[in-house]
Enzyme design. Structure first.
Site, PDB file in Angstrom:
ATOM      1  N   ASN A  31       0.874  -1.184   0.000  1.00 51.64           N
ATOM      2  CA  ASN A  31       0.000   0.000   0.000  1.00 51.64           C
ATOM      3  C   ASN A  31       0.906   1.227   0.000  1.00 51.64           C
ATOM      4  OD1 ASN A  31       0.618   0.880   2.806  1.00 51.64           O
ATOM      5  ND2 ASN A  31      -0.395  -1.045   3.325  1.00 51.64           N
ATOM      6  N   ASP A  41       1.573  -8.676   1.425  1.00 51.12           N
ATOM      7  CA  ASP A  41       2.367  -7.710   2.204  1.00 51.12           C
ATOM      8  C   ASP A  41       2.722  -8.314   3.558  1.00 51.12           C
ATOM      9  OD1 ASP A  41       1.755  -4.101   2.681  1.00 51.12           O
ATOM     10  OD2 ASP A  41       3.602  -5.292   2.671  1.00 51.12           O
ATOM     11  N   SER A 124      -3.487  -6.390  -6.693  1.00 52.36           N
ATOM     12  CA  SER A 124      -4.800  -5.736  -6.560  1.00 52.36           C
ATOM     13  C   SER A 124      -6.008  -6.666  -6.595  1.00 52.36           C
ATOM     14  CB  SER A 124      -5.005  -4.653  -7.648  1.00 52.36           C
ATOM     15  OG  SER A 124      -4.316  -3.473  -7.301  1.00 52.36           O
ATOM     16  N   THR A 125      -5.824  -7.973  -6.756  1.00 51.70           N
ATOM     17  CA  THR A 125      -7.003  -8.851  -6.881  1.00 51.70           C
ATOM     18  C   THR A 125      -7.431  -9.454  -5.543  1.00 51.70           C
ATOM     19  OG1 THR A 125      -5.650 -10.812  -7.370  1.00 51.70           O
ATOM     20  CG2 THR A 125      -6.378  -9.477  -9.242  1.00 51.70           C
ATOM     21  N   TYR A 128      -7.796  -5.367  -2.625  1.00 48.88           N
ATOM     22  CA  TYR A 128      -8.131  -4.216  -3.479  1.00 48.88           C
ATOM     23  C   TYR A 128      -9.200  -4.548  -4.520  1.00 48.88           C
ATOM     24  CZ  TYR A 128      -4.458  -1.241  -1.462  1.00 48.88           C
ATOM     25  OH  TYR A 128      -3.692  -0.473  -0.602  1.00 48.88           O
TER      26      TYR A 128
HETATM   27  N1  APR Z   1       1.740 -15.688  -2.183  1.00 47.47           N
HETATM   28  C1  APR Z   1       1.153 -15.411  -3.386  1.00 47.47           C
HETATM   29  N2  APR Z   1      -0.048 -14.816  -3.500  1.00 47.47           N
HETATM   30  C2  APR Z   1      -0.693 -14.474  -2.349  1.00 47.47           C
HETATM   31  C3  APR Z   1      -0.144 -14.712  -1.054  1.00 47.47           C
HETATM   32  C4  APR Z   1       1.136 -15.351  -1.010  1.00 47.47           C
HETATM   33  N3  APR Z   1       1.741 -15.622   0.148  1.00 47.47           N
HETATM   34  N4  APR Z   1      -1.035 -14.232  -0.119  1.00 47.47           N
HETATM   35  C5  APR Z   1      -2.085 -13.744  -0.796  1.00 47.47           C
HETATM   36  N5  APR Z   1      -1.905 -13.885  -2.130  1.00 47.47           N
HETATM   37  C6  APR Z   1      -2.784 -13.479  -3.235  1.00 47.47           C
HETATM   38  C7  APR Z   1      -4.225 -13.197  -2.899  1.00 47.47           C
HETATM   39  O1  APR Z   1      -4.983 -14.412  -2.908  1.00 47.47           O
HETATM   40  C8  APR Z   1      -4.617 -12.285  -4.067  1.00 47.47           C
HETATM   41  O2  APR Z   1      -4.952 -13.072  -5.189  1.00 47.47           O
HETATM   42  O3  APR Z   1      -2.280 -12.238  -3.735  1.00 47.47           O
HETATM   43  C9  APR Z   1      -3.335 -11.533  -4.395  1.00 47.47           C
HETATM   44  C10 APR Z   1      -3.306 -10.077  -3.918  1.00 47.47           C
HETATM   45  O4  APR Z   1      -3.964 -10.001  -2.672  1.00 47.47           O
HETATM   46  P1  APR Z   1      -3.531  -8.934  -1.524  1.00 47.47           P
HETATM   47  O5  APR Z   1      -2.311  -9.431  -0.848  1.00 47.47           O
HETATM   48  O6  APR Z   1      -4.752  -8.671  -0.724  1.00 47.47           O
HETATM   49  O7  APR Z   1      -3.091  -7.627  -2.331  1.00 47.47           O
HETATM   50  P2  APR Z   1      -3.974  -6.458  -2.974  1.00 47.47           P
HETATM   51  O8  APR Z   1      -5.291  -6.933  -3.459  1.00 47.47           O
HETATM   52  O9  APR Z   1      -3.031  -5.793  -3.946  1.00 47.47           O
HETATM   53  O10 APR Z   1      -4.265  -5.473  -1.744  1.00 47.47           O
HETATM   54  C11 APR Z   1      -3.172  -4.738  -1.218  1.00 47.47           C
HETATM   55  O11 APR Z   1      -3.672  -5.382   1.051  1.00 47.47           O
HETATM   56  O12 APR Z   1      -2.206  -6.499   2.414  1.00 47.47           O
HETATM   57  C12 APR Z   1      -2.721  -5.247   2.110  1.00 47.47           C
HETATM   58  O13 APR Z   1      -0.943  -3.732   2.650  1.00 47.47           O
HETATM   59  C13 APR Z   1      -1.656  -4.323   1.574  1.00 47.47           C
HETATM   60  O14 APR Z   1      -3.091  -2.402   1.616  1.00 47.47           O
HETATM   61  C14 APR Z   1      -2.494  -3.364   0.774  1.00 47.47           C
HETATM   62  C15 APR Z   1      -3.561  -4.261   0.155  1.00 47.47           C
END
Ligand code: APR
Length: 179
Positions: A31, A41, A124-125, A128
């Site tokens: 983020n 993250d 973002s999937t 977000y």
């Molecule tokens: N390895 C690979 N993919 C992962 C993992 C992992 N360890 N953990 C989660 N995912 C996948 C999720 O299933 C989703 O398909 O990564 C994708 C992105 O999900 P998020 O981590 O929620 O990222 P995003 O949608 O970009 O949201 C970002 O979430 O964690 C907070 O600080 C971050 O505010 C920011 C927001």
């Protein structure tokens, strides 16, 4: 694993955990504060240890659609590229362009630092809420375009999907790439 050569760059799809990838860099779905979160993250900061957020603190945040580099602490990868994707609202607030920019800037940061292998999560999937089929087409289209513009600069770009369902969506988008 599904794989395809695009302009001299290998694009791989894998189902797994981004923190386990031993590429030159892994990309964090961060983020704008760069101070950590959940999902990808949280997993990266948990597995990589406190040195990553210590470095992030000195970066002064990151704009949506941009990306910044740090070390990788205890992770197998050597660097983390923190990319900030857009929060999806309704598709009419520049979300597609901002998502493409997050991928493009991540690859630019990698190439600027001579990194030749990069692993991406599906930016973002998750939290977000970007619809994954559209996000996958943007992600793969952007990587293919950069590979064609900068032939030979990138050896491997891997998308690491966290579920079989997400993998299947990305596999369809990879097959749909022209050429
Ligand atoms: N390895 C690979 N993919 C992962 C993992 C992992 N360890 N953990 C989660 N995912 C996948 C999720 O299933 C989703 O398909 O990564 C994708 C992105 O999900 P998020 O981590 O929620 O990222 P995003 O949608 O970009 O949201 C970002 O979430 O964690 C907070 O600080 C971050 O505010 C920011 C927001």
């Amino acid at each position: 694993m599904t794989s395809r050569m695009v302009a001299g760059t290998r694009i791989d799809l894998a189902e797994g955990d981004i923190t386990r990838q031993d590429t030159d860099a892994i990309v964090n779905a961060a983020n704008t504060t760069l101070l950590g979160g959940g999902g990808v993250d949280g997993a990266i900061h948990r597995a990589g240890g406190p040195s990553i957020v210590e470095e992030c603190r000195r970066l002064g945040g990151c704009a949506t659609g941009d990306a910044k580099l740090t070390g990788a602490g205890r992770l197998p990868a050597r660097h983390v590229i923190h990319a900030v994707g857009p929060v999806y609202r309704d598709g009419r607030h520049g979300e597609a362009e901002l998502l493409a920019s997050a991928y493009r800037r991540s690859l630019e940061v990698a190439m600027t630092h001579g990194l030749r292998s990069v692993a991406f999560p599906s930016i973002s999937t998750g939290a977000y809420r970007f619809p994954i089929a559209e996000a996958a087409a943007i992600a793969l289209g952007t990587v293919a375009a950069v590979a064609a513009e900068r032939q030979g600069a990138l050896e491997l770009v891997r998308f690491v999907l966290f579920s079989a369902a997400d993998f299947a969506v990305y596999a369809q988008a990879l097959a749909a790439l022209p050429g």
